[in-house]
Design an enzyme around this catalytic site. Structure first.
Site, PDB file in Angstrom:
ATOM      1  N   LYS A  47      -9.632 -51.615  76.450  1.00 57.97           N
ATOM      2  CA  LYS A  47     -10.969 -50.996  76.423  1.00 57.97           C
ATOM      3  C   LYS A  47     -11.144 -50.232  75.113  1.00 57.97           C
ATOM      4  O   LYS A  47     -10.518 -49.210  74.883  1.00 57.97           O
ATOM      5  CB  LYS A  47     -11.157 -50.015  77.584  1.00 57.97           C
ATOM      6  CG  LYS A  47     -12.625 -49.583  77.693  1.00 57.97           C
ATOM      7  CD  LYS A  47     -12.829 -48.298  78.448  1.00 57.97           C
ATOM      8  CE  LYS A  47     -12.770 -47.067  77.599  1.00 57.97           C
ATOM      9  NZ  LYS A  47     -13.792 -46.977  76.554  1.00 57.97           N
ATOM     10  N   GLY A  55      -5.899 -41.403  72.064  1.00 58.41           N
ATOM     11  CA  GLY A  55      -7.158 -40.662  72.045  1.00 58.41           C
ATOM     12  C   GLY A  55      -6.889 -39.169  72.057  1.00 58.41           C
ATOM     13  O   GLY A  55      -5.808 -38.716  71.674  1.00 58.41           O
ATOM     14  N   SER A  56      -7.858 -38.422  72.546  1.00 54.35           N
ATOM     15  CA  SER A  56      -7.757 -36.963  72.460  1.00 54.35           C
ATOM     16  C   SER A  56      -6.809 -36.406  73.527  1.00 54.35           C
ATOM     17  O   SER A  56      -6.583 -37.034  74.567  1.00 54.35           O
ATOM     18  CB  SER A  56      -9.141 -36.344  72.622  1.00 54.35           C
ATOM     19  OG  SER A  56      -9.629 -36.647  73.914  1.00 54.35           O
ATOM     20  N   THR A  57      -6.315 -35.219  73.266  1.00 57.13           N
ATOM     21  CA  THR A  57      -5.418 -34.566  74.221  1.00 57.13           C
ATOM     22  C   THR A  57      -6.142 -34.285  75.529  1.00 57.13           C
ATOM     23  O   THR A  57      -5.573 -34.462  76.615  1.00 57.13           O
ATOM     24  CB  THR A  57      -4.858 -33.275  73.593  1.00 57.13           C
ATOM     25  OG1 THR A  57      -4.087 -33.653  72.442  1.00 57.13           O
ATOM     26  CG2 THR A  57      -3.981 -32.506  74.558  1.00 57.13           C
ATOM     27  N   THR A  92      -8.587 -35.964  76.994  1.00 56.63           N
ATOM     28  CA  THR A  92      -8.678 -37.182  77.809  1.00 56.63           C
ATOM     29  C   THR A  92      -7.289 -37.591  78.290  1.00 56.63           C
ATOM     30  O   THR A  92      -7.127 -38.059  79.422  1.00 56.63           O
ATOM     31  CB  THR A  92      -9.336 -38.319  77.004  1.00 56.63           C
ATOM     32  OG1 THR A  92     -10.583 -37.851  76.487  1.00 56.63           O
ATOM     33  CG2 THR A  92      -9.588 -39.544  77.856  1.00 56.63           C
ATOM     34  N   GLY A  93      -6.286 -37.404  77.448  1.00 51.88           N
ATOM     35  CA  GLY A  93      -4.909 -37.748  77.833  1.00 51.88           C
ATOM     36  C   GLY A  93      -4.483 -37.015  79.100  1.00 51.88           C
ATOM     37  O   GLY A  93      -3.831 -37.593  79.984  1.00 51.88           O
ATOM     38  N   GLU A 143      -0.682 -41.311  73.287  1.00 52.55           N
ATOM     39  CA  GLU A 143      -0.650 -40.961  71.851  1.00 52.55           C
ATOM     40  C   GLU A 143      -1.897 -40.125  71.618  1.00 52.55           C
ATOM     41  O   GLU A 143      -3.008 -40.660  71.553  1.00 52.55           O
ATOM     42  CB  GLU A 143      -0.679 -42.232  70.988  1.00 52.55           C
ATOM     43  CG  GLU A 143       0.588 -43.059  71.053  1.00 52.55           C
ATOM     44  CD  GLU A 143       1.674 -42.570  70.104  1.00 52.55           C
ATOM     45  OE1 GLU A 143       1.406 -41.663  69.287  1.00 52.55           O
ATOM     46  OE2 GLU A 143       2.797 -43.092  70.177  1.00 52.55           O
ATOM     47  N   CYS A 174      -5.022 -39.637  63.492  1.00 57.52           N
ATOM     48  CA  CYS A 174      -4.236 -38.670  64.261  1.00 57.52           C
ATOM     49  C   CYS A 174      -3.206 -37.982  63.388  1.00 57.52           C
ATOM     50  O   CYS A 174      -2.983 -36.780  63.505  1.00 57.52           O
ATOM     51  CB  CYS A 174      -3.571 -39.379  65.425  1.00 57.52           C
ATOM     52  SG  CYS A 174      -2.590 -40.798  64.901  1.00 57.52           S
ATOM     53  N   GLU A 183      -7.759 -29.249  65.856  1.00 54.32           N
ATOM     54  CA  GLU A 183      -7.811 -30.538  65.155  1.00 54.32           C
ATOM     55  C   GLU A 183      -9.276 -30.903  64.889  1.00 54.32           C
ATOM     56  O   GLU A 183      -9.968 -31.396  65.782  1.00 54.32           O
ATOM     57  CB  GLU A 183      -7.174 -31.632  66.028  1.00 54.32           C
ATOM     58  CG  GLU A 183      -7.106 -32.970  65.330  1.00 54.32           C
ATOM     59  CD  GLU A 183      -6.864 -34.153  66.279  1.00 54.32           C
ATOM     60  OE1 GLU A 183      -7.342 -34.127  67.414  1.00 54.32           O
ATOM     61  OE2 GLU A 183      -6.216 -35.118  65.835  1.00 54.32           O
TER      62      GLU A 183
HETATM   63  P1  NAD Z   1     -11.294 -39.794  73.349  1.00 51.90           P
HETATM   64  O1  NAD Z   1     -10.154 -39.233  74.119  1.00 51.90           O
HETATM   65  O2  NAD Z   1     -12.612 -39.155  73.494  1.00 51.90           O
HETATM   66  O3  NAD Z   1     -11.526 -41.336  73.728  1.00 51.90           O
HETATM   67  C1  NAD Z   1     -10.505 -42.294  73.602  1.00 51.90           C
HETATM   68  C2  NAD Z   1     -10.758 -43.427  74.577  1.00 51.90           C
HETATM   69  O4  NAD Z   1     -10.650 -42.935  75.917  1.00 51.90           O
HETATM   70  C3  NAD Z   1     -12.144 -44.062  74.479  1.00 51.90           C
HETATM   71  O5  NAD Z   1     -12.017 -45.449  74.655  1.00 51.90           O
HETATM   72  C4  NAD Z   1     -12.866 -43.415  75.643  1.00 51.90           C
HETATM   73  O6  NAD Z   1     -13.974 -44.174  76.118  1.00 51.90           O
HETATM   74  C5  NAD Z   1     -11.774 -43.331  76.676  1.00 51.90           C
HETATM   75  N1  NAD Z   1     -11.988 -42.334  77.733  1.00 51.90           N
HETATM   76  C6  NAD Z   1     -12.733 -41.204  77.683  1.00 51.90           C
HETATM   77  N2  NAD Z   1     -12.658 -40.543  78.852  1.00 51.90           N
HETATM   78  C7  NAD Z   1     -11.835 -41.262  79.662  1.00 51.90           C
HETATM   79  C8  NAD Z   1     -11.341 -41.082  80.988  1.00 51.90           C
HETATM   80  N3  NAD Z   1     -11.686 -40.014  81.724  1.00 51.90           N
HETATM   81  N4  NAD Z   1     -10.494 -42.000  81.482  1.00 51.90           N
HETATM   82  C9  NAD Z   1     -10.113 -43.068  80.744  1.00 51.90           C
HETATM   83  N5  NAD Z   1     -10.558 -43.301  79.486  1.00 51.90           N
HETATM   84  C10 NAD Z   1     -11.406 -42.402  78.945  1.00 51.90           C
HETATM   85  O7  NAD Z   1     -10.797 -39.823  71.837  1.00 51.90           O
HETATM   86  P2  NAD Z   1     -11.643 -40.193  70.552  1.00 51.90           P
HETATM   87  O8  NAD Z   1     -12.585 -39.072  70.278  1.00 51.90           O
HETATM   88  O9  NAD Z   1     -12.186 -41.579  70.714  1.00 51.90           O
HETATM   89  O10 NAD Z   1     -10.501 -40.248  69.431  1.00 51.90           O
HETATM   90  C11 NAD Z   1     -10.115 -39.150  68.657  1.00 51.90           C
HETATM   91  C12 NAD Z   1      -8.817 -38.558  69.157  1.00 51.90           C
HETATM   92  O11 NAD Z   1      -7.823 -39.570  69.211  1.00 51.90           O
HETATM   93  C13 NAD Z   1      -8.248 -37.493  68.231  1.00 51.90           C
HETATM   94  O12 NAD Z   1      -7.802 -36.392  68.983  1.00 51.90           O
HETATM   95  C14 NAD Z   1      -7.061 -38.169  67.572  1.00 51.90           C
HETATM   96  O13 NAD Z   1      -6.054 -37.314  67.118  1.00 51.90           O
HETATM   97  C15 NAD Z   1      -6.599 -39.061  68.659  1.00 51.90           C
HETATM   98  N6  NAD Z   1      -5.797 -40.170  68.115  1.00 51.90           N
HETATM   99  C16 NAD Z   1      -4.451 -40.165  68.349  1.00 51.90           C
HETATM  100  C17 NAD Z   1      -3.649 -41.161  67.808  1.00 51.90           C
HETATM  101  C18 NAD Z   1      -2.156 -41.182  68.053  1.00 51.90           C
HETATM  102  O14 NAD Z   1      -1.533 -42.212  67.793  1.00 51.90           O
HETATM  103  N7  NAD Z   1      -1.547 -40.115  68.516  1.00 51.90           N
HETATM  104  C19 NAD Z   1      -4.221 -42.183  67.029  1.00 51.90           C
HETATM  105  C20 NAD Z   1      -5.595 -42.146  66.817  1.00 51.90           C
HETATM  106  C21 NAD Z   1      -6.375 -41.137  67.377  1.00 51.90           C
END
Ligand code: NAD
Length: 469
Positions: free
Chosen positions: A169, A220-222, A224-225, A242, A276, A372
């Site tokens: 996704k 993605g973001s912490t 959401t993680g 990640e 990231c 961040e």
């Molecule tokens: P985000 O967490 O907002 O979204 C990431 C993904 O998660 C998207 O596809 C989104 O639709 C999905 N998502 C959102 N809510 C969800 C839920 N409740 N359940 C399941 N999926 C959901 O992150 P972003 O704003 O797209 O990306 C930026 C962040 O990603 C930054 O914090 C960056 O540091 C991090 N990032 C980390 C790495 C790494 O390898 N550690 C790499 C790239 C980006």
């Protein structure tokens, strides 16, 4: 152009029942319509992947390798189209989009050579103990908007090589290049082995709670993680997270400012700071502080921003409006908390352009340093005592990357060994390599991607213990 793209579900290209426009961050025009998967389509993708898993788990290493190399060939053959589309939806300059395709192919090539053979731990007359790394089943790969193709491939390649199937996704603001890749690989990947569904957090949440998903690989973001970790608990899914980072770069007093400044600059503003593991707080010893600040400001002031398809553009916009407003908020705070020596004002033009912004005379405890921003704004912080600085750097809740810069590699390595983050680079930053694990610590995630360790996260450890007597 307003062509709707199709999702890849169980080997078929499927239209969305609802569509959403994808915005070009360089001029706010509509690039194309993206489908939004409904719950039944997400379920169909998972079901297709579960059915395909029964066959795919029995494939041999050469069969899996052939599929990865076929995906790589599709990317190579269509690199111009994919790179141009990536620029339109993501904003990065074209050479950087081409670099992302190269990186994806590099990852595919490395993973294609990996295998998870049975290891014989004990082989005696009376008993034999074998270690197996078995596939998990259907993986959900959830991807952010900063590097959509690289990050999707970094999940697809290890998942497939270890015998899993996957549902990807992409982020809702950058779905198109991934959808197009899905259309292009539909004929080279067996039905159901790779599925691509698009939509927002509802689609993500349906995957992370789905009983037939065995593992979630999330980037993605912490924030959401943490939600994903909680939602995966009910069905005890395996997770790799990640997440965000707030990478410190530490410049020791013996470093040569003129030699390192271009590298520090490049690794602070790569992809307009939307990575990231780029430098997000730059700590410079007092002896070099003014010299480094001056050089960073000069390079930022000389940077050319523009549409990524314009050959003169060195840097693109921030990828989406929400992120643009967030970054401007950090710059507003920095006006109070420090001294802006480059950038600082949003450009008066359509699109989400934020000039490369450098802030000096700012300290720990401010939002720009502690959080961040994920955009083109860099705080430079002065320090005097390295031991005290190591403690300060380690106080961060994040632990993704860091770097130490010095002419004395041994001294830099000693500092590196004391920093609590998954990776510490010396005289470089964000040097990613598919063969090298990219682990996480603290709020930057759980587990790791890349390398042998990353590969094994897509497997379950299983012991076959045989009584031969
Ligand atoms: P985000 O967490 O907002 O979204 C990431 C993904 O998660 C998207 O596809 C989104 O639709 C999905 N998502 C959102 N809510 C969800 C839920 N409740 N359940 C399941 N999926 C959901 O992150 P972003 O704003 O797209 O990306 C930026 C962040 O990603 C930054 O914090 C960056 O540091 C991090 N990032 C980390 C790495 C790494 O390898 N550690 C790499 C790239 C980006």
């Amino acid at each position: 152009m307003n062509t709707p793209y199709s999702m890849l579900i169980n080997g078929r290209l499927v239209a969305g029942k609802r569509l959403e426009p994808v915005i070009n961050p360089s001029d706010e025009s509509v690039v194309a319509q993206s489908p939004l998967a409904d719950a039944a389509q997400v379920d169909a993708a998972v079901e297709g992947a579960a059915t395909a898993f029964k066959r795919w788990r029995k494939t041999t290493q050469p069969e899996r390798r052939a599929v990865l190399l076929a995906i790589s060939k599709v990317i190579a053959d269509n690199s111009d189209e994919l790179s141009t589309l990536l620029v339109k939806e993501q904003g990065r300059p074209l050479p950087l989009a081409q670099f992302e395709m190269q990186l994806a192919m590099q990852f595919l090539a490395w993973y294609a050579e990996q295998s998870v053979d049975v290891e014989v731990q004990i082989d005696e007359p009376a008993r034999r103990v074998e270690i197996h790394h078995t596939p998990l089943g259907v993986v959900a790969g959830i991807v952010p908007w900063n590097a959509p193709i690289h990050l999707a491939i970094a999940k697809i390649a290890p998942a497939l090589m270890t015998g899993n199937t996957i549902v990807i996704k992409p982020a809702p603001t950058t779905p198109l290049t991934t959808l197009r890749l899905g259309e292009l690989i539909a004929d080279v990947v067996p039905a159901g082995v790779v599925n691509i569904v698009t939509g927002g957090s509802d689609v993500g949440a349906r995957l992370t709670t789905h009983p037939q998903i065995a593992k979630v690989s999330f980037t993605g973001s912490t924030a959401t993680g943490k939600l994903i970790m909680a939602s995966a608990a009910d069905t005890l899914k395996r997770i790799t997270l990640e997440l965000g980072g707030n990478d410190a770069a530490i410049v020791l007093p013996d470093a040569d400012p003129a030699a390192i400044a271009p590298m520090l600059f490049g690794m602070s503003f790569f992809n307009s700071g939307q990575v990231c593991a780029v430098i997000k707080r730059l700590y410079v010893h007092a002896d070099l502080y003014d010299a480094v600040c001056e050089q960073m400001a000069a390079m930022a002031n000389g940077a050319v921003l523009g549409d990524g398809l314009d050959a003169s553009s060195q840097f693109g916009p921030v990828q989406n409006r929400a992120q643009y407003e967030k970054v401007l908020g950090y710059i507003d705070g920095a006006r109070r908390d420090g001294r802006i020596i480059a950038g600082g004002q949003a450009l008066r033009r359509p699109g989400y352009f934020v000039p490369l912004t450098v802030v000096r005379d700012i300290a720990d405890g401010t939002a720009l340093v502690d959080e961040e921003p994920f955009g083109p704004v860099l705080p430079i912080i002065k320090y005097r005592d390295i031991d005290e600085l190591i403690e300060r750097v380690n106080r961060s809740p994040y632990g993704l990357g860091a770097s130490v810069w010095s002419r004395d590699v041994a001294a830099a390595s000693r500092v590196a060994s004391q920093i609590d983050s998954g990776t510490v680079w010396v005289n470089q930053h964000c040097a990613l390599d598919p063969a090298v694990p990219f682990p996480t610590m603290k709020n930057s995630g759980i587990g790791c991607e890349s390398g042998r360790s990353g590969l094994l996260e897509y497997t379950a450890l299983k012991v076959v213990n045989i009584n031969k007597a």
